[in-house]
Design an enzyme around this catalytic site. Structure first.
Site, PDB file in Angstrom:
ATOM      1  N   LYS A 299      17.085  26.368 -19.494  1.00 58.63           N
ATOM      2  CA  LYS A 299      16.667  25.136 -20.178  1.00 58.63           C
ATOM      3  C   LYS A 299      17.678  24.740 -21.264  1.00 58.63           C
ATOM      4  O   LYS A 299      18.120  23.598 -21.336  1.00 58.63           O
ATOM      5  CB  LYS A 299      15.278  25.324 -20.832  1.00 58.63           C
ATOM      6  CG  LYS A 299      14.188  25.764 -19.868  1.00 58.63           C
ATOM      7  CD  LYS A 299      12.848  25.943 -20.568  1.00 58.63           C
ATOM      8  CE  LYS A 299      12.792  27.063 -21.577  1.00 58.63           C
ATOM      9  NZ  LYS A 299      12.975  28.419 -21.029  1.00 58.63           N
TER      10      LYS A 299
ATOM     11  N   ARG B  21       4.199  24.654 -24.132  1.00 62.71           N
ATOM     12  CA  ARG B  21       4.182  25.959 -23.471  1.00 62.71           C
ATOM     13  C   ARG B  21       2.769  26.428 -23.171  1.00 62.71           C
ATOM     14  O   ARG B  21       2.593  27.493 -22.592  1.00 62.71           O
ATOM     15  CB  ARG B  21       4.818  26.974 -24.412  1.00 62.71           C
ATOM     16  CG  ARG B  21       6.112  27.536 -23.920  1.00 62.71           C
ATOM     17  CD  ARG B  21       6.698  28.292 -25.090  1.00 62.71           C
ATOM     18  NE  ARG B  21       7.558  29.330 -24.698  1.00 62.71           N
ATOM     19  CZ  ARG B  21       8.873  29.287 -24.881  1.00 62.71           C
ATOM     20  NH1 ARG B  21       9.447  28.219 -25.358  1.00 62.71           N
ATOM     21  NH2 ARG B  21       9.590  30.323 -24.563  1.00 62.71           N
TER      22      ARG B  21
ATOM     23  N   ARG C 216      22.933  37.515 -21.969  1.00 64.28           N
ATOM     24  CA  ARG C 216      23.190  36.342 -22.835  1.00 64.28           C
ATOM     25  C   ARG C 216      23.799  36.777 -24.179  1.00 64.28           C
ATOM     26  O   ARG C 216      23.396  37.757 -24.777  1.00 64.28           O
ATOM     27  CB  ARG C 216      21.877  35.601 -23.111  1.00 64.28           C
ATOM     28  CG  ARG C 216      22.061  34.490 -24.166  1.00 64.28           C
ATOM     29  CD  ARG C 216      20.928  33.522 -24.219  1.00 64.28           C
ATOM     30  NE  ARG C 216      19.634  34.135 -24.400  1.00 64.28           N
ATOM     31  CZ  ARG C 216      18.490  33.470 -24.265  1.00 64.28           C
ATOM     32  NH1 ARG C 216      18.499  32.196 -23.952  1.00 64.28           N
ATOM     33  NH2 ARG C 216      17.347  34.085 -24.449  1.00 64.28           N
TER      34      ARG C 216
ATOM     35  N   ARG D 116      20.458  38.128 -28.871  1.00 67.28           N
ATOM     36  CA  ARG D 116      19.184  37.804 -29.510  1.00 67.28           C
ATOM     37  C   ARG D 116      18.272  39.030 -29.526  1.00 67.28           C
ATOM     38  O   ARG D 116      18.247  39.779 -28.558  1.00 67.28           O
ATOM     39  CB  ARG D 116      18.499  36.665 -28.735  1.00 67.28           C
ATOM     40  CG  ARG D 116      18.721  35.301 -29.374  1.00 67.28           C
ATOM     41  CD  ARG D 116      18.269  34.170 -28.515  1.00 67.28           C
ATOM     42  NE  ARG D 116      16.891  34.217 -28.059  1.00 67.28           N
ATOM     43  CZ  ARG D 116      16.291  33.239 -27.380  1.00 67.28           C
ATOM     44  NH1 ARG D 116      16.965  32.133 -27.098  1.00 67.28           N
ATOM     45  NH2 ARG D 116      15.046  33.345 -26.980  1.00 67.28           N
TER      46      ARG D 116
ATOM     47  N   ARG E  34       8.047  38.661 -22.330  1.00 66.44           N
ATOM     48  CA  ARG E  34       8.168  37.187 -22.374  1.00 66.44           C
ATOM     49  C   ARG E  34       7.889  36.592 -20.992  1.00 66.44           C
ATOM     50  O   ARG E  34       7.256  35.535 -20.885  1.00 66.44           O
ATOM     51  CB  ARG E  34       9.572  36.784 -22.845  1.00 66.44           C
ATOM     52  CG  ARG E  34       9.756  36.978 -24.343  1.00 66.44           C
ATOM     53  CD  ARG E  34      11.221  37.023 -24.733  1.00 66.44           C
ATOM     54  NE  ARG E  34      11.944  35.813 -24.443  1.00 66.44           N
ATOM     55  CZ  ARG E  34      13.265  35.760 -24.293  1.00 66.44           C
ATOM     56  NH1 ARG E  34      14.002  36.859 -24.397  1.00 66.44           N
ATOM     57  NH2 ARG E  34      13.858  34.615 -24.045  1.00 66.44           N
TER      58      ARG E  34
HETATM   59  P1  AP5 Z   1      19.512  29.705 -21.418  1.00 67.13           P
HETATM   60  O1  AP5 Z   1      19.963  28.316 -21.095  1.00 67.13           O
HETATM   61  O2  AP5 Z   1      19.722  30.205 -22.798  1.00 67.13           O
HETATM   62  O3  AP5 Z   1      17.985  29.898 -20.915  1.00 67.13           O
HETATM   63  P2  AP5 Z   1      16.635  29.326 -21.505  1.00 67.13           P
HETATM   64  O4  AP5 Z   1      15.790  28.865 -20.374  1.00 67.13           O
HETATM   65  O5  AP5 Z   1      16.923  28.326 -22.585  1.00 67.13           O
HETATM   66  O6  AP5 Z   1      16.031  30.684 -22.049  1.00 67.13           O
HETATM   67  P3  AP5 Z   1      15.376  31.079 -23.442  1.00 67.13           P
HETATM   68  O7  AP5 Z   1      15.351  32.577 -23.480  1.00 67.13           O
HETATM   69  O8  AP5 Z   1      16.057  30.412 -24.607  1.00 67.13           O
HETATM   70  O9  AP5 Z   1      13.963  30.549 -23.258  1.00 67.13           O
HETATM   71  P4  AP5 Z   1      12.729  31.027 -23.966  1.00 67.13           P
HETATM   72  O10 AP5 Z   1      11.813  29.990 -23.473  1.00 67.13           O
HETATM   73  O11 AP5 Z   1      12.289  32.417 -23.805  1.00 67.13           O
HETATM   74  O12 AP5 Z   1      13.164  31.062 -25.501  1.00 67.13           O
HETATM   75  P5  AP5 Z   1      12.948  30.067 -26.687  1.00 67.13           P
HETATM   76  O13 AP5 Z   1      14.147  30.129 -27.525  1.00 67.13           O
HETATM   77  O14 AP5 Z   1      12.451  28.743 -26.207  1.00 67.13           O
HETATM   78  O15 AP5 Z   1      20.245  30.684 -20.376  1.00 67.13           O
HETATM   79  C1  AP5 Z   1      20.060  32.086 -20.421  1.00 67.13           C
HETATM   80  C2  AP5 Z   1      21.386  32.779 -20.035  1.00 67.13           C
HETATM   81  O16 AP5 Z   1      21.715  32.444 -18.680  1.00 67.13           O
HETATM   82  C3  AP5 Z   1      22.593  32.347 -20.870  1.00 67.13           C
HETATM   83  O17 AP5 Z   1      23.399  33.453 -21.097  1.00 67.13           O
HETATM   84  C4  AP5 Z   1      23.333  31.302 -20.002  1.00 67.13           C
HETATM   85  O18 AP5 Z   1      24.719  31.344 -20.228  1.00 67.13           O
HETATM   86  C5  AP5 Z   1      22.975  31.772 -18.588  1.00 67.13           C
HETATM   87  N1  AP5 Z   1      22.786  30.655 -17.670  1.00 67.13           N
HETATM   88  C6  AP5 Z   1      22.048  29.532 -17.931  1.00 67.13           C
HETATM   89  N2  AP5 Z   1      22.046  28.703 -16.854  1.00 67.13           N
HETATM   90  C7  AP5 Z   1      22.795  29.342 -15.904  1.00 67.13           C
HETATM   91  C8  AP5 Z   1      23.156  28.996 -14.564  1.00 67.13           C
HETATM   92  N3  AP5 Z   1      22.744  27.852 -13.999  1.00 67.13           N
HETATM   93  N4  AP5 Z   1      23.904  29.880 -13.890  1.00 67.13           N
HETATM   94  C9  AP5 Z   1      24.312  31.048 -14.434  1.00 67.13           C
HETATM   95  N5  AP5 Z   1      24.004  31.438 -15.694  1.00 67.13           N
HETATM   96  C10 AP5 Z   1      23.253  30.587 -16.426  1.00 67.13           C
HETATM   97  O19 AP5 Z   1      11.705  30.760 -27.415  1.00 67.13           O
HETATM   98  C11 AP5 Z   1      11.844  31.988 -28.103  1.00 67.13           C
HETATM   99  C12 AP5 Z   1      10.488  32.394 -28.684  1.00 67.13           C
HETATM  100  O20 AP5 Z   1      10.033  31.383 -29.613  1.00 67.13           O
HETATM  101  C13 AP5 Z   1       9.335  32.518 -27.661  1.00 67.13           C
HETATM  102  O21 AP5 Z   1       9.309  33.788 -27.066  1.00 67.13           O
HETATM  103  C14 AP5 Z   1       8.127  32.258 -28.579  1.00 67.13           C
HETATM  104  O22 AP5 Z   1       7.822  33.381 -29.346  1.00 67.13           O
HETATM  105  C15 AP5 Z   1       8.632  31.182 -29.514  1.00 67.13           C
HETATM  106  N6  AP5 Z   1       8.374  29.801 -29.015  1.00 67.13           N
HETATM  107  C16 AP5 Z   1       9.313  28.866 -28.721  1.00 67.13           C
HETATM  108  N7  AP5 Z   1       8.721  27.726 -28.327  1.00 67.13           N
HETATM  109  C17 AP5 Z   1       7.387  27.947 -28.386  1.00 67.13           C
HETATM  110  C18 AP5 Z   1       6.264  27.129 -28.080  1.00 67.13           C
HETATM  111  N8  AP5 Z   1       6.381  25.870 -27.632  1.00 67.13           N
HETATM  112  N9  AP5 Z   1       5.029  27.678 -28.225  1.00 67.13           N
HETATM  113  C19 AP5 Z   1       4.872  28.951 -28.681  1.00 67.13           C
HETATM  114  N10 AP5 Z   1       5.904  29.772 -28.984  1.00 67.13           N
HETATM  115  C20 AP5 Z   1       7.160  29.259 -28.836  1.00 67.13           C
END
Ligand code: AP5
Length: 221
Positions: free
Chosen positions: A14, A89, A128, A161, A172
């Protein structure tokens, strides 16, 4: 006010897709994960409250998330187009987003479900690396920096991270299956959701989303 949503499991790409789409699609990127990490770093009361949930890989309570998102919308322009990444979410967040948009004369126009198998998600998250200074995202194998441990964009230090350990990633992904996956049928029911295969190369994936977005803009024109 309009919004598109990038929906998908942790590691589905994402953030990577949002970063590439943001510039040329005129969309404002709203990542609740990034906003929470900034609040934790700054030590704000909201950050202090959110920290434990994030470390355990659990969702932060809906009330805190809505406060964060609403204040972001309050500070934006009335005609802004947003790209939500990692929000909503839970069904409760999706319902509250509907009512906050109703009040603001806004609407969700597209939901892209980034779909990839669990093994791909695991491989991506364990590899990552993120820049401490500018937040640019790399992957040790898929998108390696030119020099190991150093950001290509600003020369900052790359780090892993704290929620990207194998045990926390597994939690997660389970939390996603229990609390977020139901949004796929929620938005399918609203005729807004399109599934995209996010196990493909990021450039190909982003090209697809861009095409779908242009198509949908064309239909609405
Ligand atoms: P990346 O693009 O970073 O993936 P992502 O989907 O953004 O993954 P996240 O881990 O950031 O999502 P998340 O939902 O767990 O975390 P968030 O920060 O929102 O890609 C991942 C890796 O793959 C990278 O190394 C990239 O280079 C590689 N990659 C990407 N695309 C690729 C491709 N096409 N091909 C090859 N490699 C690729 O949330 C963190 C925490 O915050 C949650 O656990 C929760 O505690 C809290 N939180 C956040 N939002 C909420 C909410 N709305 N409600 C409640 N809690 C929340």
């Amino acid at each position: 006010m309009e919004a598109i949503i990038l929906l998908g499991a942790p590691g589905s790409g994402k953030g990577t897709a949002a970063e590439r789409l943001r510039a040329d699609c005129g969309l404002q990127h709203v990542s609740t994960g990034d906003m929470l990490r900034e609040a934790v770093k700054a030590g704000t009361p909201l950050g202090v409250e959110a920290d434990g949930y994030m470390k355990r890989g659990e969702l932060v309570p809906d009330g805190l998330i809505m406060r964060l998102v609403e204040s972001r919308l309050d500070n934006g322009r009335a005609d802004a187009r947003y790209m939500f990444d990692g929000f909503p979410r839970t069904t409760a967040q999706a319902k509250q987003l509907d009512s906050t948009f109703l009040k603001r004369n806004g609407r969700v126009t597209n939901v892209f479900f980034l779909d990839a198998p669990r093994a791909v998600l695991m491989q991506r998250l364990t590899g990552r690396r993120v820049c401490r200074k500018c937040g640019a995202v790399f992957h040790v194998a898929n998108m390696p920096p030119r020099k190991a441990g150093v950001c290509d964009v600003c020369g900052g230090e790359l780090y892993q991270r704290s929620d990207d350990s194998e045990a926390t990633i597994a939690n997660r992904l389970d939390v996603y299956n229990r609390q977020t996956e139901s949004l796929i049928s929620w938005y399918t029911g609203k005729n807004l959701l399109v599934r995209v295969d996010s196990s493909r190369n990021a450039d190909v994936l982003v090209k697809d989303i861009r095409l779908l977005l242009n198509e949908s803009l064309g239909k609405r024109a």
